[in-house]
Write an enzyme that holds these catalytic residues in place. Structure first.
Site, PDB file in Angstrom:
ATOM      1  CG  HIS A 106      -9.796  -7.536   7.725  1.00  0.00           C
ATOM      2  ND1 HIS A 106      -8.768  -8.060   8.471  1.00  0.00           N
ATOM      3  CD2 HIS A 106      -9.468  -7.758   6.422  1.00  0.00           C
ATOM      4  CE1 HIS A 106      -7.863  -8.584   7.657  1.00  0.00           C
ATOM      5  NE2 HIS A 106      -8.264  -8.410   6.417  1.00  0.00           N
ATOM      6  CD  GLU A 110      -1.837  -2.362   1.286  1.00  0.00           C
ATOM      7  OE1 GLU A 110      -2.713  -3.190   1.000  1.00  0.00           O
ATOM      8  OE2 GLU A 110      -0.707  -2.682   1.715  1.00  0.00           O
TER       9      GLU A 110
END
Length: 396
Positions: A201, A132
């Site tokens: 998450h 990322e």
């Protein structure tokens, strides 16, 4: 890296100036389609004496009327509406490109980019490694050199790995370069508390990013505003973070066939009312609307506003509502400490304190990592019954 992307993809990108705008991973899943009116099916105001002019520095822009379709429109799921908006902008402006993990021929974890790699090629829909920080930095660099990247985080929690690029580069480069660079980049992806996705998450990063200067933040909640906000974010000259909720992708709604673009700085009046202003966004909009049905049956008349723009706040719409109802309840899925609700509370108190008849009530998620166990997970997030109780106590 961005320069390499620019040179390799040169035939695919024009220099046309764009308009500005003021895991079911690897498995097939049956889905529950929830409509905006809360039906489900299975499938893949007058002002009172205190309503005077708003404080000048609190005014954004007045809300525009919702567009209607001459042809009756078409029904789409929220993830399909996002894809429509992205597809239309890629077709309109060849500088628009997409990058992220599995966004190419796999179509993204939630299928927002499905079919785009086949249509536009691998240069404009770029599959990246699981890194990322690298591909976010590459996207920001590509924006500096003239492209308009849309960066997908497979999950918003993963973008914490790119926090340096988002804060020190994306938000600040326009200022630190003395205006020599604009950063027309969109960062988007799923977040929020899902169904037993675990703490890592289930992140809500609004509170992390809201303090970064130079970045706009919006949160979609319906297929209609998802498409309109996606198009507006891509056309903006500012870096925009578009928050999507993991549990709303299968929400179904009819949207216009004609093109439309929404403002990035306007709230949406979901339900006009007189007794109390309820401010919310994203998934909590639906918890609020469930609570509103109960409140109406109990004799209350709540006004519900989906703030949509998390930075800056639409204090024009919010202020007018506060002046009418004099009571405010904020409902968010963000954490209580340092969340969007805390910033919104401060903004209302600073600008509209004299119009409040009671302290602002803020209902937020608990300051704990989201549990995996379903029953415990539910306890950490605001539920409709809590909203009903808060309004009843506030309106006594």
């Amino acid at each position: 890296m961005a320069a390499t992307l620019q040179s390799i993809g040169a035939p695919f990108f024009s220099t046309t100036k764009s308009l500005s705008s003021n895991k079911f991973h690897g498995r097939k899943v049956g889905c529950l389609v929830v409509r905006s009116d809360f039906r489900s099916n299975h499938g893949s105001v007058p002002e009172n004496s205190r309503g005077v002019n708003l404080v000048a520095n609190a005014v954004a822009t007045p809300a525009a009327p919702v567009a209607s379709s001459k042809t009756g429109g078409h029904e789409v799921l929220l993830f399909e509406a996002l894809r429509e908006g992205l597809d239309e902008e890629m077709q309109r402006d060849s500088r628009v490109c997409v990058m992220g993990e599995d966004v190419g021929h796999y179509g993204g974890s939630y299928k927002v980019t499905r079919g785009l790699a086949t249509k536009y090629g691998d240069f404009r829909v770029l599959d990246t490694p699981i890194a990322e920080n690298s591909f976010t930095g590459m996207g920001i660099g590509a924006a500096m050199t003239g492209l308009r990247p849309v960066i997908e985080g497979m999950n918003m929690g993963f973008l914490l790995l790119a926090f340096n690029q988002i804060s020190n580069n994306c938000g600040m480069l326009h200022y630190t370069s003395g205006g020599q660079f604009t950063i027309p980049v969109v960062i988007r992806g799923p977040g929020g508390v899902g169904r037993q996705l675990g703490a890592e998450h289930s992140q809500r990063l609004e509170s992390y990013f809201q303090s970064i200067p130079g970045i706009q933040m919006v949160a979609c909640s319906t297929p209609y505003n998802a498409k309109g906000l996606m198009k507006a974010a891509i056309r903006s000259e500012n870096p925009v973070i578009l928050f999507e909720h993991v549990l709303l992708y299968n929400l179904k709604e009819r949207i216009p066939d004609e093109e439309y673009v929404l403002s990035l700085e306007e709230a949406e009046m979901v339900r006009p009312g007189e007794h109390v202003t309820i401010l919310t966004y994203s998934r909590m909009r639906y918890h609020v609307m469930q609570a509103a049905k109960t409140l109406v049956n109990k004799g209350y008349d709540p006004e519900v506003i989906d703030i949509r723009s998390l930075k800056p706040f639409d204090l024009h719409t919010i202020g007018n509502s506060v002046k009418k109802t004099h009571r405010v309840v904020i409902v968010e899925e963000c954490m209580r400490t340092g969340g969007i609700g805390a910033s919104l509370t401060a903004a209302i108190n600073e600008n509209f304190h004299d119009y409040l008849d009671a302290p602002i009530v803020c209902l937020s998620s608990q300051d704990v990592p989201t549990p995996y166990a379903g029953t415990l997970e539910e306890w950490t997030v605001v539920q409709p019954a809590q909203i009903v109780t808060a309004v009843e106590q506030l309106c006594k």
